[in-house]
Enzyme design. Sequence first.
Site, PDB file in Angstrom:
ATOM      1  N   CYS A 112       0.820  -1.210   0.000  1.00  0.00           N
ATOM      2  CA  CYS A 112       0.000   0.000   0.000  1.00  0.00           C
ATOM      3  C   CYS A 112       0.855   1.261   0.000  1.00  0.00           C
ATOM      4  CB  CYS A 112      -0.959  -0.015   1.184  1.00  0.00           C
ATOM      5  SG  CYS A 112      -0.191  -0.378   2.786  1.00  0.00           S
ATOM      6  N   TYR A 113       1.819   1.352   0.916  1.00  0.00           N
ATOM      7  CA  TYR A 113       2.701   2.517   0.925  1.00  0.00           C
ATOM      8  C   TYR A 113       3.501   2.643  -0.375  1.00  0.00           C
ATOM      9  CZ  TYR A 113       2.034   2.907   6.059  1.00  0.00           C
ATOM     10  OH  TYR A 113       1.525   3.063   7.332  1.00  0.00           O
TER      11      TYR A 113
END
Length: 305
Positions: A112-113
Amino acid sequence: MTTSVFIDGAAGTTGLEIRERLAGREDLSLVTLPDDRRKDQAARREALNDADLVILCLPDDAAREAVALIDNPRTRVIDASSAHRVAGGWTYGFPELGFDVAAAARVSNPGCYPTGFLALVAPLVRAGLLPPDWPLTVNAVSGYSGGGKALIERFDSDPELAYRSYGLAMGHKHVPEMQQHAGLAHAPLFAPAVVRAFRGMIVEVPLQLAALPSPPSRAAVLDALAATFDGAPLVTVHQDQPAELLMARDAAPDDRLDLWVFADAAGQQARLVARLDNLGKGAAGAAVQNLNLMIGAPPLVGLVL
């Protein structure tokens, strides 16, 4: 003709979100195991090999084990763990950055990051606006759902817990994929945190433009991002500079990715910002997008827009 899909780890947060996105699709048939056989290795082996496509929503070691259980060349795999994101023989599942997901047999879903970081940085490195050996910092906050069941229970049970900074020893597992897929000579300094919101994420890369060998203008940065994501329906490069960007505590699911470039009038400094749903484009939405490409389905079917 339907495609059979087995979600190994369907009871976890990402697995449940993927199932919701796949519900009701007539082009797919879901292979499921009863609750008492979900951890039965023989049952899992059978399901893994019977399915046309497998989505792994497992811890890293379990994901590696699941891949080893597949003993036929037909079953294709999307791995939502971080086990294979920099592994040879795996295609990185970020099609907007040019990775050929459709033809791949093994796809590793981005973290996600890193989804936010790579969307902001990779186009600038490729365009020559950002030197690949430039020291980069990435600051990010995420909803607590990204930490899995243990962190969800911790936030749900402690109403005083509002903010958690972590990764303080460096070496976060997302850093290798950030470095490799952005084409960087040095690992970025990654400063993640979790806030009291169930889902959502803001990823920021600050830049001292004036210190760069050839300082790019804000317009040049925007042009590079717009050119990279031209025709990408899930990614929006915003031209404005709003006074604030917000995360809602109880936001609805969303599979889009929004990018902004903030800069001072003199062009000395910039803040590159991505906003996304850590469970959407950062996990389940990306997996469904990649599944659609791999089976030749309409690319946006099942996604939350």
